[in-house]
Design an enzyme around this catalytic site. Structure first.
Site, PDB file in Angstrom:
ATOM      1  N   LYS A 163       0.804  -1.222   0.000  1.00 45.26           N
ATOM      2  CA  LYS A 163       0.000   0.000   0.000  1.00 45.26           C
ATOM      3  C   LYS A 163       0.838   1.273   0.000  1.00 45.26           C
ATOM      4  O   LYS A 163       0.317   2.350  -0.300  1.00 45.26           O
ATOM      5  CB  LYS A 163      -0.943   0.007   1.212  1.00 45.26           C
ATOM      6  CG  LYS A 163      -1.884  -1.181   1.285  1.00 45.26           C
ATOM      7  CD  LYS A 163      -2.845  -1.208   0.108  1.00 45.26           C
ATOM      8  CE  LYS A 163      -3.853  -2.345   0.250  1.00 45.26           C
ATOM      9  NZ  LYS A 163      -4.791  -2.400  -0.894  1.00 45.26           N
TER      10      LYS A 163
ATOM     11  N   LYS B  28       1.050   5.065  -5.021  1.00 41.04           N
ATOM     12  CA  LYS B  28       1.562   3.714  -5.244  1.00 41.04           C
ATOM     13  C   LYS B  28       2.288   3.613  -6.576  1.00 41.04           C
ATOM     14  O   LYS B  28       3.157   2.753  -6.755  1.00 41.04           O
ATOM     15  CB  LYS B  28       0.420   2.702  -5.199  1.00 41.04           C
ATOM     16  CG  LYS B  28      -0.324   2.646  -3.882  1.00 41.04           C
ATOM     17  CD  LYS B  28      -1.596   1.849  -4.023  1.00 41.04           C
ATOM     18  CE  LYS B  28      -2.503   2.076  -2.828  1.00 41.04           C
ATOM     19  NZ  LYS B  28      -3.856   1.539  -3.049  1.00 41.04           N
TER      20      LYS B  28
ATOM     21  N   GLU C 151      -6.254  -2.161 -10.534  1.00 42.05           N
ATOM     22  CA  GLU C 151      -7.294  -2.011 -11.547  1.00 42.05           C
ATOM     23  C   GLU C 151      -7.995  -0.667 -11.428  1.00 42.05           C
ATOM     24  O   GLU C 151      -8.756  -0.287 -12.325  1.00 42.05           O
ATOM     25  CB  GLU C 151      -8.329  -3.127 -11.422  1.00 42.05           C
ATOM     26  CG  GLU C 151      -7.839  -4.483 -11.886  1.00 42.05           C
ATOM     27  CD  GLU C 151      -8.949  -5.525 -11.870  1.00 42.05           C
ATOM     28  OE1 GLU C 151      -8.988  -6.352 -12.785  1.00 42.05           O
ATOM     29  OE2 GLU C 151      -9.783  -5.495 -10.936  1.00 42.05           O
TER      30      GLU C 151
END
Length: 217
Positions: A14, A74, A165
């Protein structure tokens, strides 16, 4: 590290340490894993865009604007970012290129063997194009085989990873000029090393019990 242990210990990272970079030799190994990933009838309906520079990662991160901002860091703080893409069609030129490469690599003892394999591959493509009418979905399933190979390979190499995604596919395709080249983005993978601030690294991994997910015949 064993493959099973890599599967048990890997997790979705994360937060990344922006100062740590994946060594070039490890990235070369991960690229090899992507190149040699399995695909149905060896169709290889994919292309991968890899960003290591801040400029390249910033271009990919544009696709996290307007609703996906939670994924921006990220991408920006990772060492490398891979955009796994599917082809928008399995046309005759691509199928011919695959067949000719197999021939160059010594897979066919006779011209008849080569022609036979070409016919088999084309029949599967036509099955999904005309009968099942799911050609794009079928190609994307092959990309996810490559995704799994990459994630497990990264874990075995001591590299943290995040499959993503949550991004604007249209914006990323436009930014990278993918559709003009016959590709479309499917999933992003960030690669690097976790930050000390990564809360997910401190949490125990959770999966359903083995008896719930296996049936033995």
């Amino acid at each position: 590290m064993s493959i099973a242990n890599a599967a048990r210990t890997r997790y979705t990272t994360k937060a990344y340490d922006p100062n740590r970079k994946v060594p070039a030799n490890i990235m070369e190994e991960l690229q090899t894993l992507l190149r040699y990933s399995p695909s149905s009838v060896n169709s290889q309906p994919w292309h991968h865009v890899i960003a290591a520079s801040d400029e390249g990662k910033a271009r990919i991160a544009k696709a996290t604007q307007d609703g996906y901002a939670y994924n921006e860091a990220k991408i920006l703080n990772a060492s490398h970012v891979v955009v796994l893409c599917a082809r928008t069609d399995l046309d005759a030129a691509h199928l011919k290129a695959v067949l000719n490469q197999e021939d160059l690599d010594g897979r066919y003892a006779t011209p008849e063997g080569k022609a036979g394999q070409g016919n088999v591959r084309s029949s599967y493509v036509n099955l999904h194009r005309y009968d099942r009418k799911d050609l794009q979905h079928w190609m994307e399933k092959q990309v996810y085989l490559a995704l799994g190979t990459l994630l497990l390979g990264a874990a075995a190499s001591g590299v943290d990873a995040t499959p993503i995604e949550g991004f604007d596919f249209h914006r990323l395709d436009e930014e990278l000029g993918l559709r003009e080249r016959g590709f479309t983005s499917v999933v992003i993978v960030s690669l690097g090393y976790r930050s000390e601030d990564d809360f997910n690294a401190k949490l125990p991994k959770s999966r359903l019990p083995a008896e719930d997910i296996f049936t033995f015949l």
